[in-house]
Every structure is written in C-alpha cells, then in structure tokens.
Scaffold this motif. Sequence first.
Motif, PDB file in Angstrom:
ATOM      1  N   VAL A 186       0.876  -1.201  -0.013  1.00 50.04           N
ATOM      2  CA  VAL A 186      -0.089   0.227  -0.057  1.00 50.04           C
ATOM      3  C   VAL A 186       0.757   1.191   0.057  1.00 50.04           C
ATOM      4  CG1 VAL A 186      -2.013   1.296   1.087  1.00 50.04           C
ATOM      5  CG2 VAL A 186      -1.658  -1.340   1.559  1.00 50.04           C
TER       6      VAL A 186
ATOM      7  N   TRP B   4      -7.705   2.559  -0.726  1.00 49.62           N
ATOM      8  CA  TRP B   4      -6.870   1.752  -0.562  1.00 49.62           C
ATOM      9  C   TRP B   4      -7.384   0.195  -0.869  1.00 49.62           C
ATOM     10  CZ3 TRP B   4      -4.675   3.621   4.584  1.00 49.62           C
ATOM     11  CH2 TRP B   4      -4.214   4.856   4.643  1.00 49.62           C
ATOM     12  N   TRP B   5      -8.490  -0.043  -0.023  1.00 49.67           N
ATOM     13  CA  TRP B   5      -9.011  -1.333  -0.205  1.00 49.67           C
ATOM     14  C   TRP B   5      -9.454  -1.709  -1.459  1.00 49.67           C
ATOM     15  CZ3 TRP B   5      -8.871  -6.030   1.387  1.00 49.67           C
ATOM     16  CH2 TRP B   5      -9.906  -6.745   0.966  1.00 49.67           C
TER      17      TRP B   5
ATOM     18  N   VAL C 167      -6.759  -2.479  -3.573  1.00 47.17           N
ATOM     19  CA  VAL C 167      -6.156  -3.845  -3.530  1.00 47.17           C
ATOM     20  C   VAL C 167      -7.224  -5.011  -4.214  1.00 47.17           C
ATOM     21  CG1 VAL C 167      -6.140  -5.576  -1.500  1.00 47.17           C
ATOM     22  CG2 VAL C 167      -5.154  -3.439  -1.341  1.00 47.17           C
TER      23      VAL C 167
ATOM     24  N   THR D   2       1.445  -8.337   3.566  1.00 45.36           N
ATOM     25  CA  THR D   2       1.339  -7.085   2.985  1.00 45.36           C
ATOM     26  C   THR D   2       2.530  -6.271   3.807  1.00 45.36           C
ATOM     27  OG1 THR D   2       0.042  -6.937   5.193  1.00 45.36           O
ATOM     28  CG2 THR D   2      -1.273  -7.333   3.004  1.00 45.36           C
TER      29      THR D   2
ATOM     30  N   LYS E 289      -1.272  -0.714   6.065  1.00 48.32           N
ATOM     31  CA  LYS E 289      -1.527  -2.145   5.751  1.00 48.32           C
ATOM     32  C   LYS E 289      -2.209  -2.896   6.685  1.00 48.32           C
ATOM     33  CE  LYS E 289       1.808  -4.020   8.734  1.00 48.32           C
ATOM     34  NZ  LYS E 289       1.460  -2.998   9.817  1.00 48.32           N
TER      35      LYS E 289
ATOM     36  N   ILE F  24      -5.730  -2.819   5.653  1.00 48.78           N
ATOM     37  CA  ILE F  24      -6.131  -4.048   4.565  1.00 48.78           C
ATOM     38  C   ILE F  24      -6.203  -5.454   5.132  1.00 48.78           C
ATOM     39  CG2 ILE F  24      -4.945  -5.053   2.582  1.00 48.78           C
ATOM     40  CD1 ILE F  24      -6.253  -2.042   2.146  1.00 48.78           C
TER      41      ILE F  24
END
Length: 500
Positions: A11, A52-53, A56, A79, A162, A165
């Motif tokens: 990330v 971010w998610w 991902v 991660t 991270k 995540i």
Amino acid sequence: MSEELFLTIDVGTGSVRAALVNQRGKVLAISAREHEQIVPQFGWSEQRPADWWNGVVAAIRDLLSKEPDARGRISAVATCGQMHGTVLVDDRGNLARDTAPLWNDKRTVAHVKAFEKAHRPETYLADSANPAAPAWPGFKLQWLRDMDPEAWRRTAAVLMPKDWINLRLTGEITMDRTEGGASFLMDPRTGEWSDRMIGLLGLDRAKLAPLRNPVEILGHVTAEAARQTGVREGTPVLVGGGDYPVALLGSGVCRPGIGSEVMGTSAIITAIAEKPLLNAVVSNVGTVEGNWGAFMLLESGGDAMRWARRAFHEKQVSYEDIVAKAAEAPAGCDRLFFMPYLAGERLGDHRNARAQFFGIGAAHGLAHMHRAVLEGVAFAVKRHIDILDGISGTPLQRVIASGGGARTKLWMKIKASVYGIPILVPAEAECGIVGCAAMAAAATGLYSTVEDAAEAYVTYAEEVMPDPAWAEVYRPMQAFFEKLYFHSQSLYDDLDRLSS
C-alpha cells in the motif's frame, strides 16, 4: 503439480501494488491501482483508506487473471505499506474517520514544538527510540484527539495502512512492531506500548492495537474478503510490516554491518543494529527480523540535482547531460565544495541550515559546479554514516543502494569512493515485494528464518567499488567538509534575522 505462489500487497503513497511471487523469489506478475493524495490545506496530506481497499481488490482481481490457476496456488498473503498513515476504526472495525493523515502530513508541527519545549531528547529517547518529529503517529493522535474529538471518541483501535488492509482481509486487528517502533509510542526494550510515552502525549492506551511480529500468521482470508478479491477463503495472512523495513529485508539489508541508502528526492542512509542508536539526530525503525534500522535523512539528495538542473539550465537539459558535464571535472573539483542543505535539516538544532558553494575560484566552471553537487551530497551522507558508525561501534562494511539515484553510475562511484566501502545494487528493484515474499517463505516454513529467505531471494546486479585515487582525494576533503559544516552553523540564525 503447479508451484505454490505468494501474494504480496504494498500500500504505497501513490498506488496499491499487488504481485505474485514464486517460491524461488521470482516476481511473476504485478498489478497496480493509483489513488489520490488529498491536500485540504498547505502542509496537510491525507488519503481515504476505502480507496486503498478498492485498489487492493482491483489489483488482486487483475493479478489472478494473469497467472494460470493463481487462486488455487496462493499459499500465503503478505502485506507492507506506507508508514505512519494513521487510520481510526470503531468497535465494529469500520472507519471512525473517512481520511487518514499520511507520513508527509505536517499538521502536527505545533504539537511537536510544544513537546520539544517541555522535553529534551535525552529524557525520553530510551523510551521512544526516536526524537520528536511530525511524521510519528503519536503526534498525529494528539492532533486527532484535539481537533477531531468526535472521531476520537468513536475510535476503538488505531491502525497503520497495511493493518487496515489486513483487517479487511481477515477481520483481525493488530499492528506490527516495525510500525510500533516508529510510532513514538513503543518501548524499544520490551517491544510493547510505552506507558511513559503514552502518558507524556496524553493518549489512551486502550485505543492502541495489540503489537505482534511481522512474520506471524495474523489470520485467514474471510468469506467476505474472498468474495471481493477472488483469493481463496482460509488463505493465511501474515501480520506484515512497514514498507521501509520490508524493503530493507527485500534488498538483503538484515544484519549488522550492512547499510542501505535510498537515493531518491532525499537520501536516507540506514544502518542495521541490534538495538536502537539513541541520538537526537538519529531515527530508528524496528526491522522485520527483530533488529533495528537506525537512519538519517538528507532532505536534498536527488533534489540537489533537480535544483542544479533548474538553477543552471532552467530545466532545458536532461539529468544525463548534467552528469556528463560533471564527469568532465576532476575528482574533488579542484577543491570546490557544495553544502547540500537546500531544504535545511530534518532533525537537530540547525534545521535552518542553508546550502552553499565554498572555494570558488576563477578556474572553476560549470563542470566543477555540477560535480561538486554530486560530491557534496556524498560528503553529507558520509557524515551521517560516521555518526551511525560512532554510536553503533560496528562500522558499515557495505551499502545496498536503491532508488533513482542508484542508476547514476558516476554518482555511485563518487559515493563508494567517499564512503570507502562497496555499494551494491539489487537485481530486482521491487525490494518491498521481495521482502514480503521472504516473510511469507519464512512464515510457511520454506526457510527457517527471514534472513535465510532474503539471502536466497536477493541477488545483486552490480557492485561498485571505491576508486583508490578518488578515495585519496576525498579523505581530506571529508574532514574539511565537517569543519565547514560546523563553522557555517553560527551564521544560520544571523541569516534568518537578516531575512526577517
């Protein structure tokens, strides 16, 4: 039977990157999704963890389509992520605040100044491992407590990027000790939260996530995360680490005596040590294998060359042209010095330092000026190396270089000659991805330690040795650079008074 794979996730500040790596450490495929940096006002910098998610999910789905039967072959997920981005979640694991202030966010300056006014570094360094600085999450939490009390009231746990995540992947809340060690809130002697630092900052220990080691298995991919990402439900997910310590591992920097230099806009030199190196101008980050990375940052590394291109050429020539011109000048530039403090210094009593050329004579020309910039950055970093060596008692034996500056051959040779030790360049530039893969390899029992995994996975494209003749020229110049550095400090405050 198809070879098992590791899924790595990084990330970053500019994008989320997902990669598939085989059990020999070879990167097979990478997919990236960009996200924006939000700047609500000058000096602020934040992002949406939801972005971010989403990145991902999109990156993983794209990745799974690139490699045959990737979904069934992934044996572990590891991660890493940008450090210090401070994410607040509530007691249901949902965001308590839509945005998170990032590592480069400066809104905490007033809190840092207040802390520095009340506490000298020697009174708290042993408890924090670090001098006070705006990047540390401890100060970000003070700001959030004071300026966004409603979000602070709803907060049940503080996470790093991270960790957010990992929470979405597994439903588990934790923070690793590489992030904890660079939070200003973890006791480096115990690896647990420091009651003293939490008390000095007036924070609530109950809101801090439990600390674990990066290579532990945090949990497993949930049914909901499997539905969104396409990763098989039940796949193990590691605790993971901050992007910088994971990249150190992925470049082979994981034992005392080995250093790292990231040659980007700034120049960051890191020395691996068994314990933090406590000094008011040194920062420390926990490493994946359980050591510490003591680091010093020169604000103007590659930025010094960017300045030269703008100031001398109004951006009309390439960096390659500047380096070619610099190569026309002799080593030492006929005793012309450049002090590269274009943006001051990050820590210490002279953050108002200035850049300067010193020793200009009628015989000096443009080639000398350009080479002096390259040499001046090298002298400044060597000054940092000497400080780290002096505290640790274990001099660096070699430096692993990464970043854009590592591709500039002349600069690398200058630096090796100034430092007096070899500089190595990893064959695989994606050091964070390799570091994640090394963690996964150790966590799944493929290697007994992460150091063994890194040794197997990391190879070097080149080794730059010091030039003996250049080193002879640079040795007395380094001593003079130190003297010039010291004597210039008496002028900075005077110059500030002139400016005001």
